[in-house]
Design an enzyme around this catalytic site. Sequence first.
Site, PDB file in Angstrom:
ATOM      1  N   SER A 140     -36.047   6.765   7.346  1.00  0.00           N
ATOM      2  CA  SER A 140     -35.437   6.688   8.671  1.00  0.00           C
ATOM      3  C   SER A 140     -33.951   6.371   8.524  1.00  0.00           C
ATOM      4  O   SER A 140     -33.551   5.684   7.570  1.00  0.00           O
ATOM      5  CB  SER A 140     -36.092   5.593   9.498  1.00  0.00           C
ATOM      6  OG  SER A 140     -35.323   5.323  10.673  1.00  0.00           O
ATOM      7  N   TYR A 155     -39.535  -2.638  10.790  1.00  0.00           N
ATOM      8  CA  TYR A 155     -39.607  -1.177  10.640  1.00  0.00           C
ATOM      9  C   TYR A 155     -38.496  -0.705   9.701  1.00  0.00           C
ATOM     10  O   TYR A 155     -38.747   0.094   8.782  1.00  0.00           O
ATOM     11  CB  TYR A 155     -39.477  -0.500  11.998  1.00  0.00           C
ATOM     12  CG  TYR A 155     -39.451   1.014  11.943  1.00  0.00           C
ATOM     13  CD1 TYR A 155     -40.622   1.747  11.756  1.00  0.00           C
ATOM     14  CD2 TYR A 155     -38.252   1.716  12.072  1.00  0.00           C
ATOM     15  CE1 TYR A 155     -40.597   3.132  11.700  1.00  0.00           C
ATOM     16  CE2 TYR A 155     -38.215   3.102  12.015  1.00  0.00           C
ATOM     17  CZ  TYR A 155     -39.385   3.802  11.832  1.00  0.00           C
ATOM     18  OH  TYR A 155     -39.350   5.180  11.768  1.00  0.00           O
TER      19      TYR A 155
HETATM   20  P1  NDP Z   1     -45.598  10.579  15.703  1.00  0.00           P
HETATM   21  O1  NDP Z   1     -46.073   9.243  16.160  1.00  0.00           O
HETATM   22  O2  NDP Z   1     -45.125  11.546  16.720  1.00  0.00           O
HETATM   23  O3  NDP Z   1     -46.726  11.273  14.799  1.00  0.00           O
HETATM   24  C1  NDP Z   1     -47.287  10.473  13.782  1.00  0.00           C
HETATM   25  C2  NDP Z   1     -48.184  11.290  12.898  1.00  0.00           C
HETATM   26  O4  NDP Z   1     -48.622  10.430  11.848  1.00  0.00           O
HETATM   27  C3  NDP Z   1     -49.429  11.799  13.603  1.00  0.00           C
HETATM   28  O5  NDP Z   1     -49.833  13.012  13.001  1.00  0.00           O
HETATM   29  C4  NDP Z   1     -50.434  10.681  13.322  1.00  0.00           C
HETATM   30  O6  NDP Z   1     -51.788  11.092  13.274  1.00  0.00           O
HETATM   31  C5  NDP Z   1     -50.020  10.261  11.928  1.00  0.00           C
HETATM   32  N1  NDP Z   1     -50.387   8.885  11.665  1.00  0.00           N
HETATM   33  C6  NDP Z   1     -49.973   7.775  12.316  1.00  0.00           C
HETATM   34  N2  NDP Z   1     -50.577   6.693  11.803  1.00  0.00           N
HETATM   35  C7  NDP Z   1     -51.391   7.145  10.813  1.00  0.00           C
HETATM   36  C8  NDP Z   1     -52.297   6.516   9.925  1.00  0.00           C
HETATM   37  N3  NDP Z   1     -52.502   5.194   9.948  1.00  0.00           N
HETATM   38  N4  NDP Z   1     -52.962   7.281   9.043  1.00  0.00           N
HETATM   39  C9  NDP Z   1     -52.783   8.632   9.019  1.00  0.00           C
HETATM   40  N5  NDP Z   1     -51.952   9.276   9.839  1.00  0.00           N
HETATM   41  C10 NDP Z   1     -51.266   8.539  10.732  1.00  0.00           C
HETATM   42  O7  NDP Z   1     -44.416  10.254  14.656  1.00  0.00           O
HETATM   43  P2  NDP Z   1     -43.144  11.127  14.233  1.00  0.00           P
HETATM   44  O8  NDP Z   1     -43.546  12.525  13.993  1.00  0.00           O
HETATM   45  O9  NDP Z   1     -42.041  10.817  15.162  1.00  0.00           O
HETATM   46  O10 NDP Z   1     -42.783  10.404  12.854  1.00  0.00           O
HETATM   47  C11 NDP Z   1     -43.119  10.949  11.584  1.00  0.00           C
HETATM   48  C12 NDP Z   1     -42.401  10.134  10.517  1.00  0.00           C
HETATM   49  O11 NDP Z   1     -40.995  10.198  10.748  1.00  0.00           O
HETATM   50  C13 NDP Z   1     -42.774   8.654  10.512  1.00  0.00           C
HETATM   51  O12 NDP Z   1     -42.809   8.187   9.177  1.00  0.00           O
HETATM   52  C14 NDP Z   1     -41.628   8.010  11.269  1.00  0.00           C
HETATM   53  O13 NDP Z   1     -41.472   6.663  10.927  1.00  0.00           O
HETATM   54  C15 NDP Z   1     -40.480   8.882  10.809  1.00  0.00           C
HETATM   55  N6  NDP Z   1     -39.313   8.852  11.696  1.00  0.00           N
HETATM   56  C16 NDP Z   1     -39.382   9.350  12.975  1.00  0.00           C
HETATM   57  C17 NDP Z   1     -38.260   9.341  13.764  1.00  0.00           C
HETATM   58  C18 NDP Z   1     -38.256   9.883  15.153  1.00  0.00           C
HETATM   59  O14 NDP Z   1     -37.212   9.734  15.853  1.00  0.00           O
HETATM   60  N7  NDP Z   1     -39.304  10.527  15.632  1.00  0.00           N
HETATM   61  C19 NDP Z   1     -36.975   8.796  13.276  1.00  0.00           C
HETATM   62  C20 NDP Z   1     -37.012   8.333  11.937  1.00  0.00           C
HETATM   63  C21 NDP Z   1     -38.148   8.369  11.178  1.00  0.00           C
HETATM   64  P3  NDP Z   1     -52.736  11.088  14.625  1.00  0.00           P
HETATM   65  O15 NDP Z   1     -52.234  12.234  15.457  1.00  0.00           O
HETATM   66  O16 NDP Z   1     -54.104  11.282  14.112  1.00  0.00           O
HETATM   67  O17 NDP Z   1     -52.492   9.757  15.286  1.00  0.00           O
END
Ligand code: NDP
Length: 246
Positions: A140, A155
């Site tokens: 991030s 975080y």
């Molecule tokens: P979302 O919350 O939109 O999607 C999260 C995804 O991760 C979903 O597919 C979810 O699965 C899966 N997930 C969450 N928890 C678990 C778990 N315990 N085990 C397995 N799968 C899990 O997140 P983003 O797409 O926004 O974020 C993706 C990555 O990017 C993360 O690491 C986040 O920290 C990072 N990030 C995002 C930013 C943003 O602005 N969006 C900025 C900086 C970093 P399910 O659908 O089954 O819940």
Amino acid sequence: MTLTGKRALVTGASRGIGAAIAKALAAEGADVAITYEKSADAAAEVVQAIKALGRRAFAIQADSADVAAVQGSIEKAVTALGGLDILVNNAGILRLGEVKDISLEDIDALLHVNVRAPIVASKAAIPHLGEGGRIISIGSFFADRVPGGAGLSVYALSKSALTAFSQGLARELGPRNITVNVVQPGSIDTDMNPAHGPFGETLKSITALGRYGAVEDIGNMVAFLASPKAQYITGTALTVDGGANA
Ligand code: NDP
């Protein structure tokens, strides 16, 4: 296409950035396994989208907070794909709370999903990765600075940990010509951080470009890092944040 014949696992790819990464890798020719925690239907849609590109795709239910499930997901992906060339540690969670308030449960959840899972997945994947292999973790922009306001300390810590881990691992795997990198998204419009959510205007205002990014902006960067074009990039963190940390 730059990834023809490659086999990838993307964690947390039923929605958001992970789904875009999985599709971007498939568009470059890779066969892709994805993990998800709860969203079986959304994961099935991602699988269908990848198959529509002519690639093989598999969805694996695995909670990243569960060590055995993470280890099992690597083995399932290797079995389904016939090997593994690319691991993308994308699954992550956001729990907000100032340090004086945040619960121990939230601290543990952030550390288990955002930090321990990428370590455990990498450890399980390493024996399967060959020459030209890739480990890419999604960090991030809050790993470098924390301009988003109060409540992001743990975080941010969880994401900055990925950089040091990847630098160390790049040193370990360099002799095998395996690269290890971090992609640091800025504000990307997803369920986790919706552009029209409560923090949308603030986060948009701190970017140089004056807008949120799209999930494809991260998918494209990961596909590039996975490709032979990025063969000399390792042990680094590449930030894709619209200039939020400029
Ligand atoms: P979302 O919350 O939109 O999607 C999260 C995804 O991760 C979903 O597919 C979810 O699965 C899966 N997930 C969450 N928890 C678990 C778990 N315990 N085990 C397995 N799968 C899990 O997140 P983003 O797409 O926004 O974020 C993706 C990555 O990017 C993360 O690491 C986040 O920290 C990072 N990030 C995002 C930013 C943003 O602005 N969006 C900025 C900086 C970093 P399910 O659908 O089954 O819940």
